[in-house]
Motif scaffolding. Structure first.
Motif, PDB file in Angstrom:
ATOM      1  N   UNK A 158      45.262  50.173  36.697  1.00 38.75           N
ATOM      2  CA  UNK A 158      46.000  51.297  36.318  1.00 38.75           C
ATOM      3  C   UNK A 158      46.196  52.223  37.231  1.00 38.75           C
ATOM      4  N   UNK A 159      45.236  52.370  38.245  1.00 43.27           N
ATOM      5  CA  UNK A 159      45.258  53.500  39.451  1.00 43.27           C
ATOM      6  C   UNK A 159      46.287  53.083  40.352  1.00 43.27           C
ATOM      7  N   UNK A 160      46.502  51.651  40.683  1.00 41.66           N
ATOM      8  CA  UNK A 160      47.284  51.135  41.554  1.00 41.66           C
ATOM      9  C   UNK A 160      48.793  51.605  40.945  1.00 41.66           C
ATOM     10  N   UNK A 161      48.927  51.154  39.740  1.00 47.39           N
ATOM     11  CA  UNK A 161      50.286  51.415  38.926  1.00 47.39           C
ATOM     12  C   UNK A 161      51.023  52.953  39.114  1.00 47.39           C
ATOM     13  N   UNK A 162      49.772  53.740  38.887  1.00 51.23           N
ATOM     14  CA  UNK A 162      49.884  55.224  38.873  1.00 51.23           C
ATOM     15  C   UNK A 162      50.519  55.625  40.101  1.00 51.23           C
ATOM     16  N   UNK A 163      49.976  55.057  41.129  1.00 53.99           N
ATOM     17  CA  UNK A 163      50.256  55.662  42.513  1.00 53.99           C
ATOM     18  C   UNK A 163      51.434  54.850  42.957  1.00 53.99           C
ATOM     19  N   UNK A 164      52.063  53.739  42.344  1.00 57.62           N
ATOM     20  CA  UNK A 164      53.302  53.233  42.644  1.00 57.62           C
ATOM     21  C   UNK A 164      52.921  52.314  43.756  1.00 57.62           C
ATOM     22  N   UNK A 165      51.797  51.682  44.056  1.00 59.67           N
ATOM     23  CA  UNK A 165      51.445  50.638  45.213  1.00 59.67           C
ATOM     24  C   UNK A 165      51.669  49.315  44.902  1.00 59.67           C
ATOM     25  N   UNK A 166      51.850  49.165  43.628  1.00 59.79           N
ATOM     26  CA  UNK A 166      51.969  47.548  43.445  1.00 59.79           C
ATOM     27  C   UNK A 166      53.463  46.880  43.602  1.00 59.79           C
ATOM     28  N   UNK A 167      54.027  46.271  44.136  1.00 58.31           N
ATOM     29  CA  UNK A 167      55.289  45.661  44.443  1.00 58.31           C
ATOM     30  C   UNK A 167      55.529  44.411  43.466  1.00 58.31           C
ATOM     31  N   UNK A 168      56.594  44.578  42.574  1.00 61.99           N
ATOM     32  CA  UNK A 168      56.602  43.403  41.491  1.00 61.99           C
ATOM     33  C   UNK A 168      57.665  42.415  42.354  1.00 61.99           C
ATOM     34  N   UNK A 169      57.224  41.361  42.444  1.00 62.92           N
ATOM     35  CA  UNK A 169      57.943  40.283  43.001  1.00 62.92           C
ATOM     36  C   UNK A 169      58.960  39.539  41.904  1.00 62.92           C
ATOM     37  N   UNK A 173      65.673  38.005  46.350  1.00 64.10           N
ATOM     38  CA  UNK A 173      66.164  39.297  46.842  1.00 64.10           C
ATOM     39  C   UNK A 173      65.294  40.412  46.466  1.00 64.10           C
ATOM     40  N   UNK A 174      63.992  40.330  46.176  1.00 60.09           N
ATOM     41  CA  UNK A 174      63.165  41.499  46.256  1.00 60.09           C
ATOM     42  C   UNK A 174      62.162  41.423  47.157  1.00 60.09           C
TER      43      UNK A 174
END
Length: 374
Positions: A158-169, A173-174
């Motif tokens: 939850x904390x990583x998502x809230x800070x926008x630190x997780x990149x969705x592969x 092209x991403x």
């Protein structure tokens, strides 16, 4: 409201559920016991920043590295690791019993009646005396909450998502914004390292027996059986000594390769991330075997799983699956090509599928997983 439902996140989640059920803002405000304008604000926030699907929020974990999760939790919140929480509930009740006696005398005055607020009685010339008793009851309830790795992982995600630190592969092209050290999450179907599967069968004893048999067979095909008895005896002794020597060498080499390649503490799994544009990314997930739940190292092969981890390396060139092996990594490409051709020839006989993928198709991500879940 109490617990998670009493937080703003909990009310947003409840509002989101009820909006999806078709309830009006007035109905939602009544159920949440808040004003309509508050619910309207929730609805606007949900429209601009939708909440993640609850199926993605709550998962079944098959792999979790507790050291990584505990360290991240303390870094993200800058506090020590929570272990236990205590809660105490206190309820107190009091019961009154009152008796009255009086004599009428002619005057009037106001009288407050017990347990009836703001009520008055007027009596004529009344004098009263009171007596009574009180009973007081107290009740205390102690609760102990134990924090586990499931709680730690939920808060870290939850904390990583809230800070926008997780990149969705989600495909090749991403990958433009990726680099080593970035947190990533992806879904993939996995295959084991095929060399490990072969080494499960290629025991030193089996390899020695095959080498010995092959040497004797080749030697017998080239021997002239019309020679003398002494020559045949000498030949048989020579072939036996040579076969034993080659078998011992092959067995020793097999032991060395198995010890080097079959690291029992870590294991590689090759995942395929497929994008919407039909592009694909090869994800090499390097797992510590002790952190698989129930010690089931093959559970990851049973379907499509989500991985949360950090990128260790990105390669846009083909990668050999032998790169982590000190001995096999020294094999030249010509030797690998020859080995692949021989295995393919065995496969074409239809007796045994000996095909072996020794290279990984780029782009290749090497990932150190924090958790793997469904």
């Amino acid at each position: 409201m109490t617990g998670a439902q009493g937080t703003r996140e909990g009310r947003l989640r409840q509002t989101d559920r009820m909006l999806k059920q078709g309830l009006s803002l007035d109905e939602i405000a009544k159920r949440l016991d808040v004003q309509r304008r508050t619910v309207s604000g929730y609805a606007q926030e949900l429209a601009t920043h939708p909440l993640p699907d609850e199926n993605d929020v709550f998962g079944l974990v098959i792999y979790q590295n507790p050291e990584y999760v505990s360290a991240l939790l303390q870094q993200l919140f800058a506090i020590g690791l929570p272990v236990e929480e205590f809660a105490e509930t206190f309820n107190a009740g009091m019961r009154q019993r009152t008796t009255e006696a009086g004599i009428n005398g002619g005057a009037k005055f106001g009288l407050k009646l017990p347990f009836i607020p703001d009520a008055s009685a007027h009596v004529d010339a009344e004098a009263r005396t009171r007596g009574g008793s009180e009973d007081k009851n107290e009740q205390r309830q102690h609760q102990k909450f134990l924090f586990t790795q499931a709680n730690y992982l939920h808060n870290v995600r939850a904390a990583l998502d809230e800070r926008g630190l997780v990149f969705k592969v989600a495909g090749a092209n991403t990958l433009d914004q990726l680099r080593s050290g970035v947190f990533v999450e992806f879904s993939a179907s996995f295959e084991p390292n095929e060399v490990n599967s072969i080494l499960d069968l290629a025991t030193p004893e089996l390899v020695a027996a095959i080498v010995k048999h092959r040497h004797k067979t080749d030697a017998l095909e080239a021997f002239d059986f019309d020679s003398s008895h002494e020559a045949r005896q000498a030949f048989a002794m020579k072939v036996s000594i040579e076969a034993d020597s080659k078998a011992e060498l092959a067995a020793a080499a097999t032991v060395a390769v198995r010890q080097d390649f079959r690291n029992e503490t870590t294991r590689e799994y090759f995942g395929t991330i497929r994008g919407i544009d039909k592009s694909s990314v090869t994800a090499v997930t390097i797992c510590d075997t002790e952190y698989f739940l129930n010690q089931d190292k093959d559970r990851i092969l049973d379907g499509t799983f989500r991985v949360l981890g950090k990128i260790a390396e990105i390669s846009m060139e083909p990668v050999s699956i032998l790169s982590r092996n000190k001995f096999l990594n020294r094999m030249r490409q010509s030797m690998l090509d020859d080995l692949t051709e021989r295995l393919d020839a065995l496969t074409q006989d239809g007796q045994f599928d000996a095909s072996l993928k020794l290279g990984l198709v780029p782009p290749v991500l090497k990932v150190i997983p924090i958790a793997i879940y469904l």
